[in-house]
Design a protein around this motif. Structure first.
Motif, short mmCIF file in Angstrom:
data_model
loop_
_atom_site.label_atom_id
_atom_site.label_comp_id
_atom_site.label_asym_id
_atom_site.label_seq_id
_atom_site.Cartn_x
_atom_site.Cartn_y
_atom_site.Cartn_z
N LEU A 100 1.65 2.25 -3.68
CA LEU A 100 0.61 2.32 -4.70
C LEU A 100 0.55 3.67 -5.42
O LEU A 100 0.28 3.72 -6.61
N GLU A 101 0.83 4.75 -4.73
CA GLU A 101 0.79 6.05 -5.42
C GLU A 101 1.91 6.18 -6.45
O GLU A 101 1.80 6.93 -7.39
N TYR A 130 3.19 3.39 -8.11
CA TYR A 130 2.86 2.37 -9.10
C TYR A 130 1.40 2.58 -9.48
O TYR A 130 0.53 1.80 -9.13
N ASP A 182 0.81 -1.23 0.00
CA ASP A 182 0.00 0.00 0.00
C ASP A 182 0.84 1.27 0.00
O ASP A 182 0.47 2.26 -0.62
N PRO A 211 -0.28 -1.07 -11.65
CA PRO A 211 0.66 -2.17 -11.36
C PRO A 211 0.56 -3.32 -12.36
O PRO A 211 0.34 -4.47 -12.00
#
Length: 82
Positions: A56-57, A59, A53, A62
């Motif tokens: 995530l910003e 990637y 998590d 993904p």
């Protein structure tokens, strides 16, 4: 502290010692031509990533996809070498 990540604008810096990213890639190549000088094939692959998590910003998507053309020279026979 505010940092710029790859020109994407400002983001709060988050420092993590270890972040594990896992990836799985599947692909295929099909030879479409074989000549005396080599083989030509077309193919593609797809990769999906599992990211924690906290990454995530960075990637945003993904996954990745590639389509390619491959040239593979034929192995030379030792009988023809001088």
């Amino acid at each position: 502290m505010v940092v710029t990540v790859l020109g994407a604008g400002s983001a709060r810096a988050q420092f993590h010692r270890i972040s594990h990213v896992a990836a799985v890639t599947l692909g295929y190549v099909h030879d479409v031509s074989q000549q005396r000088w080599g083989r030509i094939g077309i193919g593609g692959d797809a990769t999906v990533y599992h990211v924690p998590d906290n990454l995530l910003e960075f990637y945003a998507a993904p996954h990745s996809f590639h389509v390619f053309v491959r040239y593979r020279p034929l192995a030379m026979s030792h009988a023809h070498m001088h």
